[in-house]
Design a protein around this motif. Structure first.
Motif, PDB file in Angstrom:
ATOM      1  N   ALA A  55       0.826  -1.214   0.000  1.00 40.74           N
ATOM      2  CA  ALA A  55       0.000   0.000   0.000  1.00 40.74           C
ATOM      3  C   ALA A  55       0.856   1.258   0.000  1.00 40.74           C
ATOM      4  O   ALA A  55       0.442   2.302   0.483  1.00 40.74           O
ATOM      5  CB  ALA A  55      -0.929  -0.009   1.206  1.00 40.74           C
ATOM      6  N   LEU A  56       2.078   1.141  -0.549  1.00 41.12           N
ATOM      7  CA  LEU A  56       2.927   2.326  -0.640  1.00 41.12           C
ATOM      8  C   LEU A  56       3.032   2.702  -2.119  1.00 41.12           C
ATOM      9  O   LEU A  56       3.437   1.886  -2.942  1.00 41.12           O
ATOM     10  CB  LEU A  56       4.323   2.028  -0.073  1.00 41.12           C
ATOM     11  N   HIS A  57       2.635   3.944  -2.427  1.00 44.26           N
ATOM     12  CA  HIS A  57       2.723   4.392  -3.821  1.00 44.26           C
ATOM     13  C   HIS A  57       4.162   4.821  -4.093  1.00 44.26           C
ATOM     14  O   HIS A  57       4.573   5.911  -3.728  1.00 44.26           O
ATOM     15  CB  HIS A  57       1.750   5.541  -4.072  1.00 44.26           C
ATOM     16  N   MET A  58       4.902   3.916  -4.728  1.00 47.95           N
ATOM     17  CA  MET A  58       6.334   4.157  -4.893  1.00 47.95           C
ATOM     18  C   MET A  58       6.636   5.389  -5.724  1.00 47.95           C
ATOM     19  O   MET A  58       7.622   6.087  -5.478  1.00 47.95           O
ATOM     20  CB  MET A  58       7.008   2.929  -5.530  1.00 47.95           C
ATOM     21  N   ASP A  59       5.784   5.670  -6.713  1.00 46.34           N
ATOM     22  CA  ASP A  59       6.056   6.852  -7.543  1.00 46.34           C
ATOM     23  C   ASP A  59       5.994   8.124  -6.682  1.00 46.34           C
ATOM     24  O   ASP A  59       6.770   9.056  -6.865  1.00 46.34           O
ATOM     25  CB  ASP A  59       5.097   6.930  -8.733  1.00 46.34           C
ATOM     26  N   THR A  60       5.087   8.131  -5.727  1.00 48.40           N
ATOM     27  CA  THR A  60       4.997   9.299  -4.841  1.00 48.40           C
ATOM     28  C   THR A  60       6.204   9.350  -3.915  1.00 48.40           C
ATOM     29  O   THR A  60       6.787  10.402  -3.695  1.00 48.40           O
ATOM     30  CB  THR A  60       3.722   9.221  -3.975  1.00 48.40           C
ATOM     31  N   PHE A  61       6.574   8.211  -3.364  1.00 55.56           N
ATOM     32  CA  PHE A  61       7.705   8.195  -2.435  1.00 55.56           C
ATOM     33  C   PHE A  61       8.971   8.679  -3.130  1.00 55.56           C
ATOM     34  O   PHE A  61       9.758   9.436  -2.568  1.00 55.56           O
ATOM     35  CB  PHE A  61       7.933   6.778  -1.878  1.00 55.56           C
ATOM     36  N   LYS A  62       9.145   8.261  -4.389  1.00 54.12           N
ATOM     37  CA  LYS A  62      10.377   8.610  -5.104  1.00 54.12           C
ATOM     38  C   LYS A  62      10.356  10.035  -5.635  1.00 54.12           C
ATOM     39  O   LYS A  62      11.394  10.640  -5.850  1.00 54.12           O
ATOM     40  CB  LYS A  62      10.572   7.643  -6.274  1.00 54.12           C
ATOM     41  N   ASP A  63       9.147  10.553  -5.856  1.00 48.64           N
ATOM     42  CA  ASP A  63       9.013  11.850  -6.512  1.00 48.64           C
ATOM     43  C   ASP A  63       9.468  13.000  -5.607  1.00 48.64           C
ATOM     44  O   ASP A  63       8.935  13.193  -4.516  1.00 48.64           O
ATOM     45  CB  ASP A  63       7.534  12.041  -6.885  1.00 48.64           C
ATOM     46  N   ASP A  64      10.422  13.760  -6.086  1.00 49.97           N
ATOM     47  CA  ASP A  64      10.922  14.885  -5.281  1.00 49.97           C
ATOM     48  C   ASP A  64      10.093  16.143  -5.485  1.00 49.97           C
ATOM     49  O   ASP A  64      10.285  17.130  -4.797  1.00 49.97           O
ATOM     50  CB  ASP A  64      12.379  15.188  -5.644  1.00 49.97           C
ATOM     51  N   ASN A  65       9.205  16.125  -6.459  1.00 49.35           N
ATOM     52  CA  ASN A  65       8.442  17.338  -6.745  1.00 49.35           C
ATOM     53  C   ASN A  65       7.120  17.412  -5.994  1.00 49.35           C
ATOM     54  O   ASN A  65       6.267  18.211  -6.291  1.00 49.35           O
ATOM     55  CB  ASN A  65       8.159  17.446  -8.249  1.00 49.35           C
ATOM     56  N   TYR A  66       6.981  16.514  -5.032  1.00 53.96           N
ATOM     57  CA  TYR A  66       5.731  16.530  -4.285  1.00 53.96           C
ATOM     58  C   TYR A  66       5.800  17.530  -3.165  1.00 53.96           C
ATOM     59  O   TYR A  66       6.614  17.447  -2.278  1.00 53.96           O
ATOM     60  CB  TYR A  66       5.459  15.148  -3.696  1.00 53.96           C
ATOM     61  N   ASN A  67       4.936  18.490  -3.207  1.00 50.39           N
ATOM     62  CA  ASN A  67       5.016  19.522  -2.185  1.00 50.39           C
ATOM     63  C   ASN A  67       3.640  19.842  -1.634  1.00 50.39           C
ATOM     64  O   ASN A  67       3.362  20.938  -1.194  1.00 50.39           O
ATOM     65  CB  ASN A  67       5.642  20.779  -2.808  1.00 50.39           C
ATOM     66  N   SER A  68       2.774  18.834  -1.701  1.00 48.90           N
ATOM     67  CA  SER A  68       1.369  19.137  -1.484  1.00 48.90           C
ATOM     68  C   SER A  68       0.948  19.272  -0.027  1.00 48.90           C
ATOM     69  O   SER A  68      -0.142  19.728   0.244  1.00 48.90           O
ATOM     70  CB  SER A  68       0.537  18.025  -2.083  1.00 48.90           C
ATOM     71  N   VAL A  69       1.824  18.888   0.889  1.00 52.04           N
ATOM     72  CA  VAL A  69       1.426  18.806   2.284  1.00 52.04           C
ATOM     73  C   VAL A  69       0.668  20.027   2.750  1.00 52.04           C
ATOM     74  O   VAL A  69      -0.432  19.963   3.263  1.00 52.04           O
ATOM     75  CB  VAL A  69       2.660  18.748   3.196  1.00 52.04           C
TER      76      VAL A  69
END
Ligand code: ASP
Length: 436
Positions: free
Chosen positions: A411-425
């Motif tokens: 249940a871990l979305h690897m693309d999200t974990f690896k993605d450095d451009n995620y800044n949505s918090v």
């Protein structure tokens, strides 16, 4: 500038202003008038008010967010009937990491002996402990008699039980269940949006809280208890960056550095509020949107962790116990240390993550091994700053365990974990957003 950057800058500015005000207050270089103006209108005026409003706005979201998000999560989980396995793994990991944390703390304190040579300060300190709940009471109290009462009181464990039950029932209710699930999924989106709206004000809140708290810190007490302070701090950092890195790498093969980087905003929140309960909205968003832990796992592991997993707090208790035993020249022996590990691990289950609760748990531990409770009055002087750091460690532990459990459950979305451009918090509720 992204909101995450603003929040980190606000933290630095808050600490700097706090330090300056603290210096002005203790040195009185600008004279009594200016100092009293700063104290009454800024530190205890404006900063106090803004800081308290900020904490209130975070707490406001905790109950609706946990309830709705966990109902959605439990609903998705029950379809694959993995609730039991997931809960078992999570609780086990939480308990094991806490026991490891306290063992590490005991070891460091025994090696560095923070209390030896300090016996003089044991003198006439006194402390009046608030009673901590007995274990049987804690267990019975996990089961709510009235869900509205649980929500009104913000009783996280009871809310978790109710939400799990409801989510399970929804998934077993056919067509009506699907309609209700649709409603809760939509409501979840709306609540996440509310969190994002409030986050816009977070930099001001973080700044005000830190400026207020740091200005009030007694640095002279920290100097007096420097060795104790440094041993706790050292153990906290070693646990956070050593033990967690090792665990994450060994159990899931993921990069600890990435996790720490992505968790930064949540750590800043935990540090400035000193409350893992109030930080739940931010931890939950960070773990889901940045680390890629699926909602069905995170909605369960994060609120549960904020309540039962307090590794940083356990570390403080470990060092404090050894420190106090050295201060009063009372040897507690191996059995005593084992009792400390057991009591501190269990104590963390029954107490919610709010500022200073670690000291109440410490009273329980000291009582178990027959050490004087007055010792708490001594460590209390330096507790606020340590509370801030250990709360950041507490929520980092929650996120590490959430990530490990999610990975093992697929249940871990690897693309999200690896993605450095995620800044949505904290930037928006939609997810992807490029960082500058
Ligand atoms: N403030 C901590 C938390 O909320 C608990 C404590 O150590 O006092 O996690």
């Amino acid at each position: 500038m992204g909101l995450t950057k603003k929040i980190v800058l606000a933290m630095i500015a808050g600490i700097a202003v706090g330090l300056i005000f603290n210096f002005l207050d203790t040195s009185q270089v600008l004279g009594a008038r200016v100092t009293s103006f700063i104290n009454s209108y800024l530190t205890n005026g404006l900063f106090d008010i803004v800081g308290r409003i900020f904490i209130a706005s975070l707490k406001l979201m905790v109950v609706p967010l946990v309830l709705v998000s966990l109902i959605c999560g439990a609903c998705a989980l029950s379809e694959g009937s993995r609730v039991g396995v997931l809960a078992g793994k999570t609780v086990l990991l939480y308990l094991v990491t806490t026991a490891a944390a306290i063992s590490l703390a005991l070891l460091l304190a025994i090696v560095f002996q923070p209390g030896v040579g300090m016996e003089a300060i044991a003198g006439d300190a006194s402390f009046d402990p608030k009673p901590s709940p007995p274990l049987s009471e804690v267990l019975v109290n996990i089961f709510p008699t009235n869900p509205v009462d649980a929500m009104a009181k913000g009783n996280m464990l009871q809310i978790i039980v109710f939400a799990l039950l409801m989510g399970y029932a929804i998934s077993r209710s056919g067509k009506p269940g699907q309609r209700v699930a649709g409603f809760f999924n939509d409501l979840n989106e709306v609540i996440l949006r509310m969190v994002s709206v409030l986050m816009v004000f977070a930099p001001y809140g973080v700044f005000a809280l830190l400026a207020n708290k740091i200005a009030q810190l007694g640095f002279d007490t920290i100097l007096l208890l420097l060795k104790y302070f440094l041993v706790v701090l050292g153990a906290l950092l070693l646990h956070a960056f050593g033990v967690y890195s090792l665990l994450l790498k060994l159990l899931s093969g993921l990069s600890p550095l990435k996790l720490f980087k992505k968790m930064r905003p949540a750590m800043v929140f935990a540090f400035s509020t000193a409350s893992s309960a109030a930080t739940i909205p931010v931890t939950l968003q960070t773990v889901e949107k940045r680390l890629g832990v699926d909602n069905k796992v995170a909605s369960f592991t994060v609120p549960l962790g904020a309540t039962i997993n307090m590794d940083g707090t356990a570390i403080m208790q470990g060092v404090a116990t050894v420190f106090i035993s050295q201060l009063y020249g009372i040897e507690i022996g191996l059995m005593g240390y084992l009792t400390v590990i057991l009591t501190a691990t269990l104590a963390s289950i029954g107490t919610a993550g709010v500022p200073g609760v670690g000291l109440i748990m410490l009273a329980m531990v000291l009582q178990q091994v027959g050490l004087p409770l007055e010792g708490i009055a001594i460590v209390m002087g330096v507790d606020r700053l340590l509370d801030m750091v250990r709360t950041a460690v507490n929520i980092t532990g929650d996120s590490v365990v959430s990530t490990i459990v999610a990975k093992s459950e697929g249940a871990l979305h690897m693309d999200t974990f690896k993605d450095d451009n995620y800044n949505s918090v904290v930037d928006n509720g939609e997810g992807r957003r490029a960082t500058s």
